[in-house]
Design a protein around this motif. Structure first.
Motif, PDB file in Angstrom:
ATOM      1  N   MET A 111      -1.429 -69.109  78.407  1.00 34.38           N
ATOM      2  CA  MET A 111      -2.144 -67.917  77.973  1.00 34.38           C
ATOM      3  C   MET A 111      -3.355 -68.270  77.118  1.00 34.38           C
ATOM      4  N   THR A 112      -3.254 -69.306  76.307  1.00 36.88           N
ATOM      5  CA  THR A 112      -4.410 -69.745  75.524  1.00 36.88           C
ATOM      6  C   THR A 112      -5.532 -70.201  76.440  1.00 36.88           C
ATOM      7  N   GLN A 113      -5.179 -70.985  77.450  1.00 27.93           N
ATOM      8  CA  GLN A 113      -6.186 -71.451  78.406  1.00 27.93           C
ATOM      9  C   GLN A 113      -6.787 -70.288  79.180  1.00 27.93           C
ATOM     10  N   LEU A 114      -5.929 -69.362  79.572  1.00 22.22           N
ATOM     11  CA  LEU A 114      -6.399 -68.225  80.352  1.00 22.22           C
ATOM     12  C   LEU A 114      -7.338 -67.340  79.539  1.00 22.22           C
ATOM     13  N   LEU A 115      -7.008 -67.127  78.279  1.00 23.33           N
ATOM     14  CA  LEU A 115      -7.870 -66.319  77.413  1.00 23.33           C
ATOM     15  C   LEU A 115      -9.226 -66.982  77.226  1.00 23.33           C
ATOM     16  N   ARG A 116      -9.232 -68.277  76.951  1.00 17.51           N
ATOM     17  CA  ARG A 116     -10.496 -68.985  76.756  1.00 17.51           C
ATOM     18  C   ARG A 116     -11.347 -68.942  78.018  1.00 17.51           C
ATOM     19  N   ARG A 117     -10.709 -69.172  79.151  1.00 17.36           N
ATOM     20  CA  ARG A 117     -11.444 -69.153  80.406  1.00 17.36           C
ATOM     21  C   ARG A 117     -12.048 -67.786  80.687  1.00 17.36           C
ATOM     22  N   THR A 118     -11.260 -66.745  80.486  1.00 18.92           N
ATOM     23  CA  THR A 118     -11.728 -65.396  80.785  1.00 18.92           C
ATOM     24  C   THR A 118     -12.875 -64.996  79.870  1.00 18.92           C
TER      25      THR A 118
END
Length: 218
Positions: A111-118
């Motif tokens: 989720m951390t990676q997904l948030l940063r990417r988005t």
């Protein structure tokens, strides 16, 4: 069926041991970055399923055409295909694969990676596939079919259950499953994979992009 967690004792994995690899995992796990590096090391074509499924204006490719275009790649003797789409995974990709690499990272990491990417995609207006971009209103939506963040959160457990069950499903006895549970394990696996000259890679240690890439459907 081989169920193979990564072990440090693996010196390297030769090209002839893995030629047709399916890379799966939750949104934000880093499938596309991982698949890109793996395909480069094995010197085989790579297909990101998102890139053919999402047409302009987020129109979805019809199912029959999706299968046909995926099969065009899967019929070759070597490839890396990343994505979770069940229609082509079960009908096209896994029947012809020899290896499934499952990026099974902890939810907090995903989720951390997904948030940063988005956030990066929204702020930079980064083009994804066929002119598509992340839409600002979708970032705040509670609908998982509009928000990749909500989709990633709600699909985390179902994906993990699905792939854990698949590892014990006799239908996939011909597959080697490799389950990588951390970013470090994924990077070490890439570093252990033979380079294109069939020798252990002498390239600098791999770095799995944070965040991962790719929006995948079930």
């Amino acid at each position: 069926m081989w169920t193979t967690p990564y072990r440090r004792s693996h010196r390297h994995i030769r090209k002839d041991a893995m030629r047709r690899i399916s890379v799966v995992g939750c949104p934000g796990a880093g499938k596309t970055a991982f698949a890109r590096q793996l395909a480069d090391r094995l010197d085989v074509p790579r297909l990101e399923l998102d890139s053919i499924f999402h047409l302009a204006n987020w129109t979805e490719l019809p199912g029959d055409e999706f299968e046909r275009r995926t099969a065009d790649v899967a019929k070759s003797d070597g490839w890396v295909i990343d994505g979770n789409y069940s229609r082509v995974r079960d009908q096209v990709v896994w029947p012809t694969a020899d290896t499934v690499v499952w990026l099974d990272l902890p939810r907090r990491v995903v989720m951390t990676q997904l948030l940063r990417r988005t956030l990066r995609r929204v702020l930079t207006r980064e083009e994804l596939w066929n002119g598509n971009r992340e839409r600002v209103p979708n970032l705040m939506s509670w609908d998982p079919h509009r928000s990749i963040l909500r989709w990633g959160w709600t699909r985390y457990t179902p994906y993990r259950e699905r792939y854990a069950a698949a590892m014990n499903d006799p239908a996939w006895d011909h597959l080697r499953f490799v389950r990588l549970r951390t970013v470090r394990e994924a990077a070490r696996f890439l570093d252990a994979t033979a380079s294109t000259d069939d020798q252990a890679s002498t390239a600098p240690p791999s770095r799995i992009a944070r965040p991962g890439a790719g929006r995948s459907a079930s």
